[in-house]
Design a protein around this motif. Structure first.
Motif, PDB file in Angstrom:
ATOM      1  N   GLY A  32      52.435  37.827  35.877  1.00 22.29           N
ATOM      2  CA  GLY A  32      52.500  36.362  35.818  1.00 22.29           C
ATOM      3  C   GLY A  32      51.249  35.734  36.421  1.00 22.29           C
ATOM      4  O   GLY A  32      50.638  34.838  35.832  1.00 22.29           O
ATOM      5  N   CYS A  33      50.873  36.211  37.571  1.00 18.99           N
ATOM      6  CA  CYS A  33      49.668  35.663  38.227  1.00 18.99           C
ATOM      7  C   CYS A  33      48.442  35.936  37.366  1.00 18.99           C
ATOM      8  O   CYS A  33      47.578  35.067  37.174  1.00 18.99           O
ATOM      9  N   CYS A  36      46.923  33.979  34.242  1.00 18.87           N
ATOM     10  CA  CYS A  36      45.810  33.040  34.413  1.00 18.87           C
ATOM     11  C   CYS A  36      44.602  33.719  35.052  1.00 18.87           C
ATOM     12  O   CYS A  36      43.469  33.528  34.625  1.00 18.87           O
ATOM     13  N   HIS A  37      44.863  34.518  36.090  1.00 20.39           N
ATOM     14  CA  HIS A  37      43.734  34.966  36.914  1.00 20.39           C
ATOM     15  C   HIS A  37      42.918  36.117  36.329  1.00 20.39           C
ATOM     16  O   HIS A  37      41.889  36.487  36.871  1.00 20.39           O
ATOM     17  N   LYS A  44      37.547  27.322  40.409  1.00 24.70           N
ATOM     18  CA  LYS A  44      38.001  26.108  41.071  1.00 24.70           C
ATOM     19  C   LYS A  44      36.765  25.362  41.569  1.00 24.70           C
ATOM     20  O   LYS A  44      35.863  25.969  42.143  1.00 24.70           O
ATOM     21  N   CYS A  71      50.417  40.884  44.359  1.00 24.48           N
ATOM     22  CA  CYS A  71      49.543  39.788  44.770  1.00 24.48           C
ATOM     23  C   CYS A  71      50.059  39.111  46.039  1.00 24.48           C
ATOM     24  O   CYS A  71      49.299  38.749  46.936  1.00 24.48           O
ATOM     25  N   VAL A  78      50.897  31.498  48.451  1.00 28.45           N
ATOM     26  CA  VAL A  78      50.911  30.916  47.107  1.00 28.45           C
ATOM     27  C   VAL A  78      52.362  30.808  46.632  1.00 28.45           C
ATOM     28  O   VAL A  78      53.040  31.814  46.461  1.00 28.45           O
ATOM     29  N   SER A  80      54.742  30.205  43.822  1.00 31.70           N
ATOM     30  CA  SER A  80      54.582  30.196  42.365  1.00 31.70           C
ATOM     31  C   SER A  80      55.265  28.994  41.705  1.00 31.70           C
ATOM     32  O   SER A  80      54.958  28.654  40.578  1.00 31.70           O
ATOM     33  N   GLY A  87      46.673  21.877  45.284  1.00 30.78           N
ATOM     34  CA  GLY A  87      45.496  21.143  45.744  1.00 30.78           C
ATOM     35  C   GLY A  87      44.985  21.575  47.101  1.00 30.78           C
ATOM     36  O   GLY A  87      44.496  20.757  47.866  1.00 30.78           O
ATOM     37  N   TYR A  96      36.461  30.519  52.771  1.00 33.83           N
ATOM     38  CA  TYR A  96      37.731  31.051  52.294  1.00 33.83           C
ATOM     39  C   TYR A  96      37.798  32.555  52.557  1.00 33.83           C
ATOM     40  O   TYR A  96      38.777  33.067  53.094  1.00 33.83           O
TER      41      TYR A  96
HETATM   42  C1  HEC Z   1      49.181  28.799  35.215  1.00 33.12           C
HETATM   43  C2  HEC Z   1      48.028  29.512  35.674  1.00 33.12           C
HETATM   44  C3  HEC Z   1      48.141  30.160  37.054  1.00 33.12           C
HETATM   45  C4  HEC Z   1      49.077  31.060  37.474  1.00 33.12           C
HETATM   46  C5  HEC Z   1      50.287  31.600  36.727  1.00 33.12           C
HETATM   47  C6  HEC Z   1      48.698  31.418  38.839  1.00 33.12           C
HETATM   48  N1  HEC Z   1      47.561  30.750  39.187  1.00 33.12           N
HETATM   49 FE1  HEC Z   1      46.584  30.905  40.957  1.00 33.12          FE
HETATM   50  N2  HEC Z   1      45.366  29.418  40.430  1.00 33.12           N
HETATM   51  C7  HEC Z   1      45.341  28.798  39.219  1.00 33.12           C
HETATM   52  C8  HEC Z   1      44.418  27.679  39.246  1.00 33.12           C
HETATM   53  C9  HEC Z   1      44.110  26.720  38.078  1.00 33.12           C
HETATM   54  C10 HEC Z   1      43.888  27.662  40.560  1.00 33.12           C
HETATM   55  C11 HEC Z   1      42.887  26.647  41.115  1.00 33.12           C
HETATM   56  C12 HEC Z   1      43.548  25.306  41.395  1.00 33.12           C
HETATM   57  C13 HEC Z   1      44.367  25.315  42.622  1.00 33.12           C
HETATM   58  O1  HEC Z   1      43.910  25.786  43.642  1.00 33.12           O
HETATM   59  O2  HEC Z   1      45.505  24.842  42.567  1.00 33.12           O
HETATM   60  C14 HEC Z   1      44.479  28.772  41.261  1.00 33.12           C
HETATM   61  C15 HEC Z   1      44.145  29.135  42.547  1.00 33.12           C
HETATM   62  C16 HEC Z   1      44.573  30.307  43.165  1.00 33.12           C
HETATM   63  C17 HEC Z   1      44.084  30.826  44.409  1.00 33.12           C
HETATM   64  C18 HEC Z   1      42.900  30.281  45.193  1.00 33.12           C
HETATM   65  C19 HEC Z   1      43.257  29.780  46.515  1.00 33.12           C
HETATM   66  C20 HEC Z   1      44.228  28.668  46.519  1.00 33.12           C
HETATM   67  O3  HEC Z   1      45.259  28.861  47.176  1.00 33.12           O
HETATM   68  O4  HEC Z   1      43.989  27.672  45.885  1.00 33.12           O
HETATM   69  C21 HEC Z   1      44.812  31.958  44.687  1.00 33.12           C
HETATM   70  C22 HEC Z   1      44.656  32.867  45.890  1.00 33.12           C
HETATM   71  C23 HEC Z   1      45.760  32.117  43.612  1.00 33.12           C
HETATM   72  N3  HEC Z   1      45.584  31.111  42.715  1.00 33.12           N
HETATM   73  C24 HEC Z   1      46.684  33.139  43.541  1.00 33.12           C
HETATM   74  C25 HEC Z   1      47.707  33.192  42.594  1.00 33.12           C
HETATM   75  C26 HEC Z   1      48.833  34.095  42.680  1.00 33.12           C
HETATM   76  C27 HEC Z   1      49.057  35.114  43.780  1.00 33.12           C
HETATM   77  C28 HEC Z   1      49.601  33.852  41.578  1.00 33.12           C
HETATM   78  C29 HEC Z   1      50.928  34.506  41.228  1.00 33.12           C
HETATM   79  C30 HEC Z   1      51.973  34.319  42.209  1.00 33.12           C
HETATM   80  C31 HEC Z   1      48.944  32.815  40.823  1.00 33.12           C
HETATM   81  N4  HEC Z   1      47.810  32.431  41.492  1.00 33.12           N
HETATM   82  C32 HEC Z   1      49.412  32.296  39.610  1.00 33.12           C
HETATM   83  C33 HEC Z   1      46.087  29.143  38.103  1.00 33.12           C
HETATM   84  C34 HEC Z   1      47.184  29.977  38.143  1.00 33.12           C
END
Ligand code: HEC
Ligand code: HEC
Ligand code: HEC
Ligand code: HEC
Ligand code: HEC
Ligand code: HEC
Ligand code: HEC
Ligand code: HEC
Ligand code: HEC
Length: 416
Positions: A32-33, A36-37, A44, A71, A78, A80, A87, A96
């Motif tokens: 799931g994570c 996108c990642h 960002k 993750c 984080v 979900s 933000g 960071y």
């Molecule tokens: C729908 C797409 C999407 C999914 C699914 C997603 N992310 Fe993200 N993630 C982003 C975006 C876009 C950003 C940058 C914007 C923000 O920080 O909110 C981000 C930022 C982050 C960051 C940068 C630091 C922070 O906290 O902003 C981390 C670490 C991260 N995600 C971890 C995760 C993890 C772990 C998961 C699964 C539990 C996850 N992401 C699921 C889109 C996603």
């Protein structure tokens, strides 16, 4: 608007992921994570033109020692349900990464403790963020077991200490590193350690590391070098074993009561005037001496300390050092310990050595080669005369003691 954009991204990412079979080992949550990642180019915007890359290579992560943690093992913050879009404010990518040390520390307490006592950690605490954290040496999402032998060109220290690496690579140890044998030739961490790296020219740790592998060295030197113990205390091993290196005498200020090197932890760097006041304050006329100076002959630059060669090339000729005006004694610094635990050295002008003026209180000091190095005599003479000769005194002072230009940070600058 953002939301649709992200959904699109997610859809594209799922397509990309399903094309990679290795990623099958990932948990559903992690997939799931990664939806996108795993997107290359996802980033960002941090403002001021800086961006944080959000790309994580899923297959590499699955194969890493932490694959099973998921993750959330390191990103418990984080949520979900609210992510992305919470933000979170991130000042810079570097800040960071430095803050995330805390994630690694939860599980690797022992390494974290060692690291917190290191010169790298004290450097970070003084505000220089270019000293390494866990992930600079290990990476964050593809940590492998150390069982994999480290190829010479991939050692973690090299990316910041590149000049030293080059010198090391040409040393007899560097050249012998690949050879098999009962004892492997040392690489950086065998002498400096990996986590509790300490300042290079304080304490006896480095010498102890050499003698740890070369147990017979003391006896071998005793065969030809009189006062062996003294020599090995006041002459750094590379001063003889990197024969072409330029040397200096570093006069270290000690507090005779605590037997510790004097330090200035105030965070300001002492300028010549402040050092002057310090020297004057601790050795007031008539007062019992409260500072001791002990000299040490060492190599002038970090890189040259690593140009060690075969024993047949080492300096053996007594006259190299024991003669009037020997080259080795032409560079003199005075040092105290700075806020990051490393010595701050003040270079003394050579003229001082040629133009000494004696005063009585000098006998309170112990200086190696005291008969040769009249530096302190001159310092004190100037100190005492300062009241009378203010303008000249200041001029001289500024010439006498200046911060060594090579003291600038040599590692980790992102622009280099
Ligand atoms: C729908 C797409 C999407 C999914 C699914 C997603 N992310 Fe993200 N993630 C982003 C975006 C876009 C950003 C940058 C914007 C923000 O920080 O909110 C981000 C930022 C982050 C960051 C940068 C630091 C922070 O906290 O902003 C981390 C670490 C991260 N995600 C971890 C995760 C993890 C772990 C998961 C699964 C539990 C996850 N992401 C699921 C889109 C996603
Ligand atoms: C072993 C701990 C650990 C695990 C597990 C982990 N991360 Fe990270 N992650 C970090 C650290 C530490 C950073 C800080 C950046 C750095 O030092 O490289 C980070 C940074 C990030 C960032 C910010 C961008 C970047 O690379 O700096 C994203 C996005 C992210 N992680 C997503 C994930 C996702 C998605 C997973 C699961 C597939 C995951 N992380 C698993 C430790 C971890
Ligand atoms: C300056 C580089 C550097 C930094 C910073 C660093 N390490 Fe290491 N680490 C190494 C090297 C090199 C090794 C392998 C050789 C060794 O231990 O001597 C290692 C080994 C390890 C091991 C495996 C050791 C074992 O017992 O098998 C762990 C776990 C580890 N580090 C965790 C961490 C954590 C957590 C941090 C941050 C608190 C950290 N490291 C910071 C370089 C570093
Ligand atoms: C939730 C707990 C947890 C977190 C958080 C964590 N680790 Fe680990 N780490 C482990 C476990 C479990 C292993 C596997 C231990 C083993 O195989 O001996 C491991 C193994 C390692 C190893 C390899 C050790 C070896 O034997 O070669 C290194 C290096 C390492 N971790 C570094 C880090 C770094 C750097 C971070 C932060 C980015 C981190 N770890 C975060 C639990 C964690
Ligand atoms: C991890 C063990 C280790 C450490 C630590 C170590 N060495 Fe060595 N050293 C070796 C090995 C192995 C060789 C033999 C290399 C070869 O095969 O040519 C060697 C070779 C030498 C030689 C060349 C001997 C000859 O026969 O020409 C000198 C001199 C030397 N080391 C000095 C030092 C000094 C000085 C230090 C500390 C600054 C040091 N060593 C730290 C393992 C070590
Ligand atoms: C005053 C100069 C000098 C200093 C200081 C010095 N060495 Fe040496 N060292 C030599 C010379 C010269 C030789 C070669 C002697 C010979 O002709 O066999 C040598 C030989 C060695 C050898 C090879 C010994 C053998 O068994 O043949 C080792 C290992 C070594 N030194 C390590 C060290 C270490 C470690 C230090 C610091 C603690 C140190 N040296 C300090 C000059 C010095
Ligand atoms: C054989 C042992 C040995 C090895 C291997 C070694 N060093 Fe050193 N290192 C030393 C000694 C000895 C000094 C000088 C200490 C002194 O001034 O007395 C030093 C000094 C340093 C310094 C301080 C430089 C300065 O400006 O004062 C740094 C940084 C350093 N080493 C990093 C490294 C790195 C990175 C590697 C690997 C590429 C490495 N060292 C390999 C023994 C070693
Ligand atoms: C790399 C430079 C260097 C070399 C080579 C060297 N020495 Fe020294 N030696 C020193 C230093 C520095 C001292 C510290 C004391 C001083 O200068 O008063 C010292 C001290 C001594 C002392 C003790 C002086 C005292 O007042 O305690 C004697 C004796 C001595 N050396 C003899 C020798 C002889 C003999 C050789 C050649 C076999 C030799 N040294 C090679 C640098 C060197
Ligand atoms: C991310 C960059 C970075 C990495 C990776 C790194 N260092 Fe450093 N190191 C620094 C910085 C910055 C300092 C602070 C002093 C300076 O600016 O040179 C420092 C200081 C040191 C010092 C103390 C220097 C002195 O003057 O006494 C030693 C020794 C050292 N590092 C060894 C190592 C070793 C060994 C490794 C690998 C295990 C390593 N470093 C990896 C950036 C790094």
């Amino acid at each position: 608007m953002k939301f649709t954009h992200q959904l699109l991204l997610a859809a594209a990412a799922v397509a990309a992921l399903s094309a990679v079979p290795a990623a099958a080992a990932l948990s559903e949550d992690d997939k799931g994570c990664l939806a996108c990642h795993s997107q290359e180019g996802l980033k960002k915007n941090l403002g001021k033109g800086e961006t944080l890359s959000l790309h994580v290579a899923g297959e590499e992560f699955a194969k890493s020692v932490h694959g099973e943690l998921g993750c959330i093992g390191c990103h418990a913050d984080v949520d979900s349900k609210k992510h992305p879009g919470s933000g979170r404010k991130i000042a810079s990518a570097r800040e960071y990464a430095v803050a995330k040390v805390e994630a690694c520390s939860q599980c690797h307490e022992d390494k974290a403790k060692l690291f917190q006592g290191s010169v790298h950690a004290t450097t970070l605490r003084t505000g220089n963020l270019w000293a390494p954290v866990c992930t600079d040496c290990h990476g964050s999402h593809a940590v492998r077991a150390k069982a994999a032998p480290e190829p010479m060109n991939g050692i973690s220290c090299r990316k910041c200490h590149d000049e030293i690496f080059d010198a090391y690579a040409g040393s007899m140890h560097g050249l012998a590193r690949g050879k098999a044998g009962p004892v492997k030739a040392p690489i950086c961490v065998d002498c400096h350690r990996a986590h509790d790296v300490s300042p290079a020219s304080t304490g006896t740790r480095l010498r102890d590391a050499c003698l740890g592998c070369h147990a017979g060295a003391l006896a071998a030197h005793e065969k030809w070098l009189p006062n062996t113990k003294t020599h090995l205390e006041v002459v750094a091993c590379p001063a003889c074993h990197a024969p072409a290196s330029q040397k200096r005498v570093d006069l270290r200020l000690y507090d005779p009561a605590t037997k510790q090197r004097m330090s200035d932890e105030s965070g300001r760097s002492l300028d010549a005037k402040a050092l002057w006041d310090l020297l004057r304050g601790v050795n007031r006329e008539g007062a019992p001496a409260r500072a001791t100076l002990i000299g040490r002959l060492e190599v002038r630059t970090g890189a040259e300390s690593h140009l060690l060669s075969a024993k047949s090339k080492a300096i053996k000729d007594c006259v190299t050092c024991h003669k009037q005006g020997a080259d080795a004694f032409q560079n003199v610094t005075i040092s105290i310990i700075g806020p990051d635990g490393r010595p701050v050295r003040y270079e003394a002008q050579k003229d001082v050595l040629n133009n000494p003026a004696s005063v009585e209180s000098v006998s309170d000091f112990y200086v190696i080669g005291g008969t040769r190095i009249k530096l302190l005599d001159a310092l004190l003479a100037l100190a005492l005369a300062a009241g009378v000769l203010v303008p000249i005194g200041h001029l001289l002072l500024r010439k006498l003691l200046r911060r060594k230009p090579t003291e600038r940070p040599q590692g980790g600058n992102p622009t280099r």
